[in-house]
Design an enzyme around this catalytic site. Sequence first.
Site, PDB file in Angstrom:
ATOM      1  N   CYS A 117       2.597   3.788  -2.414  1.00  0.00           N
ATOM      2  CA  CYS A 117       1.274   3.229  -2.738  1.00  0.00           C
ATOM      3  C   CYS A 117       0.731   2.533  -1.493  1.00  0.00           C
ATOM      4  O   CYS A 117       1.470   1.824  -0.814  1.00  0.00           O
ATOM      5  CB  CYS A 117       1.387   2.234  -3.885  1.00  0.00           C
ATOM      6  N   CYS A 124       5.506  -6.062  -5.161  1.00  0.00           N
ATOM      7  CA  CYS A 124       5.815  -4.749  -5.746  1.00  0.00           C
ATOM      8  C   CYS A 124       6.640  -3.874  -4.802  1.00  0.00           C
ATOM      9  O   CYS A 124       6.285  -3.686  -3.638  1.00  0.00           O
ATOM     10  CB  CYS A 124       4.497  -4.061  -6.093  1.00  0.00           C
ATOM     11  N   LEU A 220      -3.977  -8.205 -13.079  1.00  0.00           N
ATOM     12  CA  LEU A 220      -4.789  -9.309 -12.561  1.00  0.00           C
ATOM     13  C   LEU A 220      -3.948 -10.232 -11.671  1.00  0.00           C
ATOM     14  O   LEU A 220      -4.244 -10.437 -10.512  1.00  0.00           O
ATOM     15  CB  LEU A 220      -5.423 -10.081 -13.724  1.00  0.00           C
ATOM     16  N   ASN A 295       9.925  -9.105 -11.576  1.00  0.00           N
ATOM     17  CA  ASN A 295      11.203  -8.451 -11.325  1.00  0.00           C
ATOM     18  C   ASN A 295      11.501  -8.485  -9.838  1.00  0.00           C
ATOM     19  O   ASN A 295      10.734  -7.943  -9.048  1.00  0.00           O
ATOM     20  CB  ASN A 295      11.153  -7.002 -11.820  1.00  0.00           C
TER      21      ASN A 295
HETATM   22  N1  SAH Z   1      -0.863   0.536  -9.277  1.00  0.00           N
HETATM   23  C1  SAH Z   1      -1.065   0.257 -10.641  1.00  0.00           C
HETATM   24  C2  SAH Z   1      -0.002   0.804 -11.555  1.00  0.00           C
HETATM   25  C3  SAH Z   1       1.419   0.766 -11.094  1.00  0.00           C
HETATM   26  S1  SAH Z   1       2.149  -0.826 -11.011  1.00  0.00           S
HETATM   27  C4  SAH Z   1      -1.219  -1.237 -10.849  1.00  0.00           C
HETATM   28  O1  SAH Z   1      -0.972  -1.995  -9.940  1.00  0.00           O
HETATM   29  O2  SAH Z   1      -1.637  -1.606 -11.941  1.00  0.00           O
HETATM   30  C5  SAH Z   1       2.483  -1.182 -12.722  1.00  0.00           C
HETATM   31  C6  SAH Z   1       2.519  -2.657 -13.052  1.00  0.00           C
HETATM   32  O3  SAH Z   1       3.677  -3.306 -12.527  1.00  0.00           O
HETATM   33  C7  SAH Z   1       1.330  -3.440 -12.526  1.00  0.00           C
HETATM   34  O4  SAH Z   1       0.827  -4.299 -13.524  1.00  0.00           O
HETATM   35  C8  SAH Z   1       1.957  -4.241 -11.407  1.00  0.00           C
HETATM   36  O5  SAH Z   1       1.207  -5.370 -11.100  1.00  0.00           O
HETATM   37  C9  SAH Z   1       3.304  -4.551 -11.969  1.00  0.00           C
HETATM   38  N2  SAH Z   1       4.315  -4.964 -11.013  1.00  0.00           N
HETATM   39  C10 SAH Z   1       4.458  -4.527  -9.748  1.00  0.00           C
HETATM   40  N3  SAH Z   1       5.556  -5.075  -9.182  1.00  0.00           N
HETATM   41  C11 SAH Z   1       6.128  -5.856 -10.119  1.00  0.00           C
HETATM   42  C12 SAH Z   1       7.306  -6.674 -10.132  1.00  0.00           C
HETATM   43  N4  SAH Z   1       8.119  -6.734  -9.095  1.00  0.00           N
HETATM   44  N5  SAH Z   1       7.585  -7.343 -11.269  1.00  0.00           N
HETATM   45  C13 SAH Z   1       6.792  -7.235 -12.357  1.00  0.00           C
HETATM   46  N6  SAH Z   1       5.684  -6.475 -12.408  1.00  0.00           N
HETATM   47  C14 SAH Z   1       5.344  -5.808 -11.281  1.00  0.00           C
HETATM   48 FE1  SF4 Z   2       0.402  -0.285  -5.674  1.00  0.00          FE
HETATM   49 FE2  SF4 Z   2       0.072  -2.870  -6.113  1.00  0.00          FE
HETATM   50 FE3  SF4 Z   2       0.291  -1.186  -8.204  1.00  0.00          FE
HETATM   51 FE4  SF4 Z   2       2.400  -1.731  -6.611  1.00  0.00          FE
HETATM   52  S1  SF4 Z   2       1.323  -3.160  -7.967  1.00  0.00           S
HETATM   53  S2  SF4 Z   2       1.791   0.263  -7.345  1.00  0.00           S
HETATM   54  S3  SF4 Z   2       1.419  -1.946  -4.595  1.00  0.00           S
HETATM   55  S4  SF4 Z   2      -1.321  -1.260  -6.669  1.00  0.00           S
END
Ligand code: SAH
Ligand code: SF4
Length: 349
Positions: A117, A124, A220, A295
């Site tokens: 991504c 993330c 958000l 996480n």
């Molecule tokens: N790119 C999209 C969908 C993939 S991420 C997005 O950001 O919505 C899916 C979800 O996981 C999103 O809500 C993101 O904010 C959340 N997320 C990413 N890393 C995370 C983590 N380490 N712990 C908990 N939630 C996380």
């Molecule tokens: Fe991409 Fe951010 Fe979604 Fe992770 S949380 S997949 S970096 S948009």
Amino acid sequence: MKMENGVYDALALSYEDWEKVVTEVWKEPRFRADQICQWIYAKKVFDPHAMTNLSKTLRDRLIYESPLKVPIQIKTQQSRDGTRKYLWRMEDGSQMESVLLDHGGHTTACLSSQIGCPLDCIFCATGQSGYVRDMSVGEITGHFLLMEQRLGKDVGNVVFMGMGEPLLNARNVFESIRILNHPKMRNLGGRHITVSTSGIVPGILDLADFEVPVRLSVSLHAPNDALRGKLMPVNRRYPLSALVEAMRYYKKRTGERITIEYTLIDGLNDDPQLAYEMAALLDGLGVYVNIIPWNPISRGPGTEELRRSPEGRVRAFCAALTELRIEFEKRREKGTDILAACGQLAAAN
Ligand code: SAH
Ligand code: SF4
């Protein structure tokens, strides 16, 4: 219709494409298109040799002129709570993960839309692993169908919450949704499909106007631009005022309730005061909030260490939401022991 090296990418064909290929190109009766779609989308049979009600000629055409290029499964892991994680290899060698979640017998498929991504959210794993490329329509539908095949039954819900930002690959994601939704194909209802976005405003507007009424989830994580920009660089391009306006448009067009994803990180975005700010920001939208424990992921050297919020702070944040009469759910973690929880999927494995 997508053709590459003179052949069709079968898993990327729409129903209308199949009709055209079958009747106009192959000069076969129209019902053959239905039969082919049934093998692929209902029976999850990807080997034309096994499509026993088709003629040998038609099976050969499928093999040579519209091959079913499914990703190769190279690893699977099952968590103690029933969550399954799959690692797939695409035709070009790149790898991608996806997850099946079990909620008391109901299964949800967490699909990926990009290899990596580009958006770099600091919390993330996918973002930290970098961006390789967008996934094709066939790769998106393909890994979904294979998960159903492995499970041995149809899943009830699909969420685009795996790797990648679906609204940065909107064309392919929308096309794969059309395919999954079509009554003669997978016949999965739009309300059983959720697109999760970090806030790509033009994509949200397109989703609002999209002919399949799918659900929207907005990640958000912070209710003001200063903090959100720090956690999610995408906020600098699409600030909250524009994001909220797009959400209002989606709500007005579809009547669907929007879900907000909010992951609590210790000392960063878990002050109960921020819950009040969020309520003011989203006033009148009637959202549903998912509170997700952060996480842990491994981040590069020299980066600020993140910790999940301790239970007491989670409780305080949730108490503020209750007081504000915002409906929310504290999501239980799934698949953490196999690194399959939200945000833990990565391209390099
Ligand atoms: N790119 C999209 C969908 C993939 S991420 C997005 O950001 O919505 C899916 C979800 O996981 C999103 O809500 C993101 O904010 C959340 N997320 C990413 N890393 C995370 C983590 N380490 N712990 C908990 N939630 C996380
Ligand atoms: Fe991409 Fe951010 Fe979604 Fe992770 S949380 S997949 S970096 S948009």
